[in-house]
Design an enzyme around this catalytic site. Structure first.
Site, mmCIF file in Angstrom:
data_model
loop_
_atom_site.group_PDB
_atom_site.id
_atom_site.type_symbol
_atom_site.label_atom_id
_atom_site.label_comp_id
_atom_site.label_asym_id
_atom_site.label_seq_id
_atom_site.Cartn_x
_atom_site.Cartn_y
_atom_site.Cartn_z
ATOM 1 N N ASN A 12 0.834 -1.206 0.000
ATOM 2 C CA ASN A 12 0.000 0.000 0.000
ATOM 3 C C ASN A 12 0.869 1.256 0.000
ATOM 4 O OD1 ASN A 12 -2.865 -0.644 -0.054
ATOM 5 N ND2 ASN A 12 -2.480 -1.790 1.831
ATOM 6 N N ASP A 71 9.175 -6.143 2.168
ATOM 7 C CA ASP A 71 9.347 -5.517 3.469
ATOM 8 C C ASP A 71 10.758 -4.969 3.487
ATOM 9 O OD1 ASP A 71 7.810 -5.032 5.987
ATOM 10 O OD2 ASP A 71 9.710 -5.721 6.810
ATOM 11 N N GLY A 158 10.194 8.120 1.437
ATOM 12 C CA GLY A 158 10.706 7.665 2.736
ATOM 13 C C GLY A 158 12.015 8.326 3.144
ATOM 14 N N TYR A 159 13.031 7.502 3.394
ATOM 15 C CA TYR A 159 14.309 8.001 3.893
ATOM 16 C C TYR A 159 15.300 8.347 2.769
ATOM 17 C CZ TYR A 159 12.493 6.150 8.283
ATOM 18 O OH TYR A 159 11.705 5.913 9.394
ATOM 19 N N ASP A 160 14.843 8.349 1.523
ATOM 20 C CA ASP A 160 15.745 8.640 0.395
ATOM 21 C C ASP A 160 16.559 9.935 0.562
ATOM 22 O OD1 ASP A 160 15.332 6.336 -1.039
ATOM 23 O OD2 ASP A 160 13.746 7.162 -2.300
ATOM 24 N N LYS A 180 18.933 5.289 -9.033
ATOM 25 C CA LYS A 180 18.643 4.673 -7.730
ATOM 26 C C LYS A 180 18.188 3.224 -7.926
ATOM 27 C CE LYS A 180 15.655 4.179 -3.850
ATOM 28 N NZ LYS A 180 14.314 4.249 -3.306
ATOM 29 N N ARG A 186 16.154 -2.920 -3.361
ATOM 30 C CA ARG A 186 15.009 -3.569 -4.025
ATOM 31 C C ARG A 186 15.461 -4.230 -5.327
ATOM 32 N NH1 ARG A 186 12.413 0.373 -2.821
ATOM 33 N NH2 ARG A 186 11.713 -0.472 -0.849
HETATM 34 P P1 IMP Z 1 7.357 -1.504 5.238
HETATM 35 O O1 IMP Z 1 8.241 -2.449 4.491
HETATM 36 O O2 IMP Z 1 6.027 -1.345 4.595
HETATM 37 O O3 IMP Z 1 7.299 -1.843 6.689
HETATM 38 O O4 IMP Z 1 7.984 -0.048 5.098
HETATM 39 C C1 IMP Z 1 9.345 0.147 4.932
HETATM 40 C C2 IMP Z 1 9.705 1.603 5.138
HETATM 41 O O5 IMP Z 1 11.122 1.693 4.939
HETATM 42 C C3 IMP Z 1 9.083 2.516 4.110
HETATM 43 O O6 IMP Z 1 7.935 3.151 4.574
HETATM 44 C C4 IMP Z 1 10.180 3.545 3.887
HETATM 45 O O7 IMP Z 1 10.082 4.542 4.813
HETATM 46 C C5 IMP Z 1 11.459 2.808 4.192
HETATM 47 N N1 IMP Z 1 12.065 2.406 2.924
HETATM 48 C C6 IMP Z 1 12.120 1.178 2.380
HETATM 49 N N2 IMP Z 1 12.707 1.210 1.177
HETATM 50 C C7 IMP Z 1 13.018 2.502 0.957
HETATM 51 C C8 IMP Z 1 13.631 3.172 -0.138
HETATM 52 O O8 IMP Z 1 13.985 2.610 -1.177
HETATM 53 N N3 IMP Z 1 13.785 4.495 0.015
HETATM 54 C C9 IMP Z 1 13.397 5.180 1.118
HETATM 55 N N4 IMP Z 1 12.809 4.619 2.149
HETATM 56 C C10 IMP Z 1 12.613 3.271 2.076
#
Ligand code: IMP
Length: 198
Positions: A12, A71, A158-160, A180, A186
């Site tokens: 989501n 995840d 996110g944290y990019d 990226k 990923r």
């Molecule tokens: P979850 O896997 O849904 O629990 O969420 C993982 C969280 O890690 C995301 O909401 C992002 O904040 C962070 N995250 C995971 N992959 C990336 C990325 O490629 N870039 C930035 N943040 C990431």
């Protein structure tokens, strides 16, 4: 082995959804959770592997489709691996990553005011494929790097804006998304499952 022709992207998270769609071959038919109006299950696992399995199996069972779930998260050495599997939860109910990033800077500074010299971190991604017949396959990808001393860049999610991968000067937030996506966690996890598709 029959190649996968259609798949449910089990996330989501808009940022992840876009990146996963871009990684998969164009000819694979992709379904999103929005089309089925399914909320995410509670992530009760204590590892990326377990949580991606929880999501993939849950969504596949709900739709009877093969599901690919992700995840992922950011592990920071100085914070003993935090936020880790709680990366999403640190942004709160409103997914406010400004807040999550401020929390990171605050915690690092509290541990060591010269935290910038101890800024090693890594992004981790676990991808799980789950078939309606109960079969599953998981893979993991890691990209190592450092936390930048300020937020930089508008790209990604996110944290990019605070992650600088090893070998580069730009944060993921400053990079072209194509670059990226050719070096990140990923992509590395995807390389290990791409034979199911191509
Ligand atoms: P979850 O896997 O849904 O629990 O969420 C993982 C969280 O890690 C995301 O909401 C992002 O904040 C962070 N995250 C995971 N992959 C990336 C990325 O490629 N870039 C930035 N943040 C990431």
């Amino acid at each position: 082995m029959d190649k996968i022709k259609e798949i449910l992207i089990g996330t989501n998270n808009e940022g992840k959804y876009k990146e996963i769609c871009d990684l998969l071959p164009k000819r694979v038919i992709k379904y999103s959770l929005k089309e089925f109006n399914i909320l995410s299950p509670e992530e009760t696992g204590k590892s990326f592997e377990k949580n991606s399995f929880i999501k993939a199996s849950y969504f596949s069972k709900k739709t009877n489709l093969i599901c690919l779930s992700d995840d992922s998260g950011l592990e920071i050495d100085l914070l003993n691996g935090e936020p880790g599997i709680y990366s999403s939860r640190w942004s709160g109910k409103k997914n406010n990553f400004d807040l999550a990033i401020k929390k990171i800077f605050k915690k690092m500074k509290k541990i060591n005011k010269d935290w910038f010299y101890y800024n090693k971190a890594r992004f981790i991604c676990c991808l799980t494929l789950f078939w309606p017949n109960g079969k599953s396959y998981s893979s993991k990808g890691i990209v190592k790097g450092e936390i930048s001393n300020s937020k930089r860049g508008q790209n990604g999610f996110g944290y990019d804006p605070i992650f600088i991968p090893n070998g580069y000067d730009q944060t993921f937030g400053e990079m072209e998304s194509k670059l990226k996506m050719s070096i990140d966690h990923r992509f590395k996890a995807y390389l290990k499952i791409k034979n199911f598709f191509i």
